[in-house]
Motif scaffolding. Structure first.
Motif, mmCIF file in Angstrom:
data_model
loop_
_atom_site.group_PDB
_atom_site.id
_atom_site.type_symbol
_atom_site.label_atom_id
_atom_site.label_comp_id
_atom_site.label_asym_id
_atom_site.label_seq_id
_atom_site.Cartn_x
_atom_site.Cartn_y
_atom_site.Cartn_z
ATOM 1 N N MET A 31 0.843 -1.189 0.000
ATOM 2 C CA MET A 31 0.000 0.000 0.000
ATOM 3 C C MET A 31 0.877 1.237 0.000
ATOM 4 S SD MET A 31 -1.660 -0.011 3.761
ATOM 5 C CE MET A 31 -0.754 -0.550 5.175
ATOM 6 N N TYR A 33 0.952 5.868 -0.918
ATOM 7 C CA TYR A 33 0.363 7.142 -1.322
ATOM 8 C C TYR A 33 1.196 7.741 -2.445
ATOM 9 C CZ TYR A 33 -1.248 12.013 -0.813
ATOM 10 O OH TYR A 33 -1.753 13.274 -1.023
ATOM 11 N N ARG A 39 -3.398 9.939 -5.002
ATOM 12 C CA ARG A 39 -4.045 8.622 -4.964
ATOM 13 C C ARG A 39 -3.401 7.757 -3.883
ATOM 14 N NH1 ARG A 39 -4.761 5.623 -10.464
ATOM 15 N NH2 ARG A 39 -6.604 6.929 -10.424
ATOM 16 N N ALA A 41 -3.376 3.766 -2.753
ATOM 17 C CA ALA A 41 -3.740 2.464 -3.315
ATOM 18 C C ALA A 41 -3.213 1.334 -2.447
ATOM 19 C CB ALA A 41 -3.178 2.335 -4.727
ATOM 20 N N HIS A 67 -8.277 1.616 -4.659
ATOM 21 C CA HIS A 67 -7.616 2.919 -4.618
ATOM 22 C C HIS A 67 -8.629 4.028 -4.374
ATOM 23 C CE1 HIS A 67 -8.474 3.229 -9.019
ATOM 24 N NE2 HIS A 67 -8.607 4.497 -8.710
ATOM 25 N N ASP A 69 -9.082 8.285 -4.796
ATOM 26 C CA ASP A 69 -8.603 9.462 -5.513
ATOM 27 C C ASP A 69 -8.907 10.733 -4.722
ATOM 28 O OD1 ASP A 69 -7.543 8.118 -7.748
ATOM 29 O OD2 ASP A 69 -9.541 7.922 -8.621
#
Length: 144
Positions: A31, A33, A39, A41, A67, A69
């Motif tokens: 994971m 950023y 975003r 994810a 994800h 946004d």
């Protein structure tokens, strides 16, 4: 066996995604950023609750991507985000409005870990990636 492709554009949609990812297993290394793209994810092995049938079926796990946004900032609590070998169990995803449509999306993990995403609005996508396998067991939760 159908692969999921879901999008959340409001709180109700996010609740549906949350139900589908309950008990997903996430490696901390999977994971992150992307600040420039705004975003956040993560990859996960989600438990497919719709695959449970009968008393003997333990269900399936499916590889999935999720994800978010329009993420302006990310805060971690209750676990080390740099522990690449760390594994978390996702329990729920919630949204708390601030200055509508902005707010905080919170990912809550077993053991008290959380990730808080400051977002301009709700936009999340969950996609199964095709891989599926028999689960070792069905997740269970103590009812206090």
């Amino acid at each position: 066996m159908t692969d999921l492709k879901l999008i959340a554009l409001d709180i109700e949609d996010l609740q549906i995604i949350s139900a589908h990812v309950q008990d997903a297993v996430v490696r901390v290394a999977d994971m992150g950023y992307a600040r420039a793209d705004r975003r956040f994810a993560l990859l996960m092995n989600r438990f497919d609750w719709t695959s449970v049938g009968g008393r003997r079926s333990k269900g399936l796990r499916k590889r999935a991507a999720l994800h978010f946004d329009a993420v302006g900032h990310v805060a971690y609590a209750g676990f080390d985000p740099n522990a690449a070998d760390g594994v978390l169990e996702l329990l729920a995803i919630t949204f708390t409005p601030a200055d509508a449509p902005a707010g905080i999306i919170e990912l809550s993990f077993a053991g008290g870990g959380t990730i808080r995403l400051g977002v301009d609005y709700v936009e999340a996508r969950l996609t199964d990636l095709g891989a599926a396998w028999a689960a070792a067991g069905q997740p269970r939760h103590a009812l206090d």
